[in-house]
Design an enzyme around this catalytic site. Structure first.
Site, short mmCIF file in Angstrom:
data_model
loop_
_atom_site.label_atom_id
_atom_site.label_comp_id
_atom_site.label_asym_id
_atom_site.label_seq_id
_atom_site.Cartn_x
_atom_site.Cartn_y
_atom_site.Cartn_z
N ASP A 34 0.85 -1.20 0.09
CA ASP A 34 -0.10 0.01 -0.07
C ASP A 34 0.66 1.22 0.04
O ASP A 34 1.73 1.58 0.76
CB ASP A 34 -0.86 0.15 1.21
N THR A 75 -6.67 3.40 -2.53
CA THR A 75 -6.72 2.16 -1.93
C THR A 75 -7.90 1.18 -2.35
O THR A 75 -7.16 0.16 -3.06
CB THR A 75 -6.53 1.93 -0.18
N ASN A 96 -12.53 4.84 -1.59
CA ASN A 96 -12.63 3.92 -0.28
C ASN A 96 -13.83 3.90 0.11
O ASN A 96 -14.48 3.40 0.97
CB ASN A 96 -11.59 4.63 0.65
N LYS A 157 -6.08 -4.00 6.62
CA LYS A 157 -7.25 -3.12 6.08
C LYS A 157 -8.48 -4.35 5.59
O LYS A 157 -8.06 -5.22 4.90
CB LYS A 157 -6.92 -2.25 5.15
N ASP A 158 -9.80 -3.93 5.94
CA ASP A 158 -10.67 -4.61 5.38
C ASP A 158 -10.68 -4.67 3.77
O ASP A 158 -10.73 -5.91 3.21
CB ASP A 158 -11.96 -4.36 6.12
N ARG A 159 -10.67 -3.62 3.24
CA ARG A 159 -10.97 -3.58 1.86
C ARG A 159 -9.85 -4.22 1.08
O ARG A 159 -9.80 -4.75 -0.10
CB ARG A 159 -10.91 -2.26 1.49
N HIS A 255 1.20 8.34 5.28
CA HIS A 255 0.19 9.40 5.25
C HIS A 255 0.78 10.40 6.81
O HIS A 255 0.64 11.54 6.70
CB HIS A 255 -1.12 9.01 5.67
N ASP A 298 -0.98 -0.25 -4.66
CA ASP A 298 -2.43 -0.05 -5.21
C ASP A 298 -2.39 1.58 -5.58
O ASP A 298 -3.37 2.10 -6.20
CB ASP A 298 -3.28 0.00 -3.85
N HIS A 299 -1.32 2.31 -5.36
CA HIS A 299 -1.22 3.69 -5.67
C HIS A 299 0.20 3.98 -5.12
O HIS A 299 0.85 3.26 -4.30
CB HIS A 299 -2.27 4.57 -5.23
#
Length: 496
Positions: A34, A75, A96, A157-159, A255, A298-299
């Protein structure tokens, strides 16, 4: 006689490779880091050990010019696009979070299910892949083997666990900070497997400890993935299995602390170390050459504006808080009717209140045009447009394509704003030192992509490739159909 034996050998080989079961790896492993910028492969290269990222680069095939072909670059979209080979226009994963049926939901919100392994009333467990409108590599693998393959997703992370694993997955596990361990949802099962309960007891944190901004989060992710390989016997059956792993701590740390500094350095050193151990486990448990692995992101992330400015480089941030107020003020003045016309903003998108606009007798198209005028007057934006009128807008063709790819008619809102090239998504105060992402520029959209293992040749290419090419490449190598909404193309250089 010799000619006869050669013929028999050829026939037997053909039966094994095709008639008796097409040749495939024992296990497919996808790793998404991530917020990993492409240049982190080389920025920290001299500090990496030999068994992790350096091993991928030396033994694997690196697609050095892989770009994300949509906006916004966030994400949930990234994880869904990697594994579907598609874009929000088709997948429905527009961010998101987004508006669905009049309410704000996360990409994996599902109120029909509950947590397993945690508080059944907690929203952290009310998650599933049902908001994803496309199927994935794992779903296609299930279809190709009459659902005999195992597919599992693991992330903090869930996603990042749910969307890669897909609809037909056997399990997806993510971290519940309140519980201090991994959970899943009733979408997958009614009770955690015994091995997961055991893992949770021995790998537990106190409630409230933010493992996402800790290097420990990287280690816990790979340890969970390794335990899944062992306890679920992945790669040891008659059919190809799949494990989707996502490393979330790199994003949270970026972040908070930015793309530079000791925190970012330390988390990538941890990633490299834990990746090396993970690869050794794969070698031992599945066998070197028996698994196909890819690593991507993812980015990326934009350099902090304050950091850039301190070195006389352009940089800044997106002040999302001011957007709604500015549009409300402009529309209230133009239509001489005071009101809150903006329902919300998210990831450089603007959602207008259609009901309010209709109730005041205003025309929605006219309201959009006036809102665009208000946004275009703001110097922080390079451009603003009505999503459904992008083709008539004065915007570069490559960016027009990314805007349309990233648009979902039912979920993306009404307007899109494009930031100046050196700006990032998020307010930059004088003391802010973190980073963000979501924009079109290469900092956010240029991602690493390395394949390694089964049938992969060593090398690299600078030929332009896209995030959406990952899924069709894996599926082509497995000789299975690509996901149903896939728009990418197989990167044949990987194995030819």
């Amino acid at each position: 006689m010799k000619k006869y034996l050669v013929s028999v050998l050829f026939i037997l080989t053909s039966i094994f490779a095709f008639g008796g079961g097409i040749e495939r790896p024992k296990l497919v492993v996808g790793i998404v880091v991530d917020q990993m910028r492409w240049d982190y492969l080389y920025y920290y290269y001299d500090e990496y050990g030999e068994g992790g990222l350096k091993r991928l680069l030396s033994e694997g095939f690196s697609c050095e010019n892989t770009m994300i072909n949509y906006v916004p670059t966030v994400t949930a979209i990234g994880h869904s696009s990697i594994y579907t080979g598609s874009v929000p226009y088709f997948t429905g994963i527009a961010g998101n979070s987004f508006v669905l049926d009049g309410r704000v939901v996360t990409s994996v919100t599902d109120t029909t299910v509950h947590a397993v392994g945690g508080d059944i009333n907690s929203k952290d467990g009310k998650c599933s892949p049902r908001n994803l409108l496309a199927n994935t590599i794992g779903d296609q693998l299930k279809l190709a083997t009459d659902f005999k393959s195992k597919v599992i997703g693991v992330a903090l992370k869930d996603r990042a666990a749910i969307l890669p694993a897909g609809h037909a997955a056997d399990a997806a596990y993510w971290w519940d900070g309140k519980e201090g361990h991994y959970i899943t949802s009733s979408y997958y099962m009614d009770k955690l497997p015994r091995w997961v309960e055991t893992f949770n007891r021995t790998n537990h944190t106190e409630s409230g400890f933010d493992i996402k901004t800790s290097n420990k989060g990287v280690t816990f992710t790979f340890k969970m993935a390794e335990e899944a390989i062992r306890k679920e016997h992945l790669g040891k059956g008659d059919y190809t299995d799949m494990l989707a792993v996502s490393v979330s701590s790199t994003d949270a740390i970026g972040h908070t602390y930015s793309t530079r500094g000791k925190e970012n350095y330390e988390v990538y050193m941890q990633l490299d170390k834990d990746l090396a151990h993970f690869l050794r486990v794969l070698d031992q448990e599945v066998g070197r050459g028996n698994y196909l692995l890819f690593l991507s992101a993812d980015h990326g992330a934009v350099h902090n504006g304050n950091y850039m400015n301190s070195h006389r480089l352009p940089g800044g941030g997106y002040d999302g808080n001011s957007v709604g107020a500015a549009v409300d003020k402009h529309l209230s003045k133009v239509f001489q009717s005071e009101g809150k016309y903006v329902k919300g903003t998210s990831d450089c998108r603007v959602y207008l209140d259609h009901e309010l606009i209709a109730s005041t007798g205003l025309d929605l198209k006219e309201a959009k045009q006036e809102a665009v005028k208000a946004l275009m007057s703001d110097p922080q934006f390079a451009f603003a447009a009505d999503y459904e009128d992008v083709n008539n807008a004065c915007v570069p063709q490559f960016l027009r394509e990314r805007i349309i790819n990233g648009y979902n008619r039912q979920r993306s809102g009404d307007l899109i704003v494009i930031l100046q090239g050196s700006h990032m998504h998020g307010t930059v105060s004088p003391t802010y030192k973190g980073t963000s992402h979501g924009t079109w520029n290469p900092d956010d959209s240029h991602i690493p992509l390395i394949f390694m293992g089964w049938k992969v040749k060593s090398g690299s290419t600078s030929t332009p490739t896209y995030m959406t090419d990952i899924a069709p490449t894996v599926c082509a190598m497995l000789h299975i159909q690509m996901p149903d909404c896939c728009i990418g193309n197989a990167i044949q250089e990987v194995w030819r």
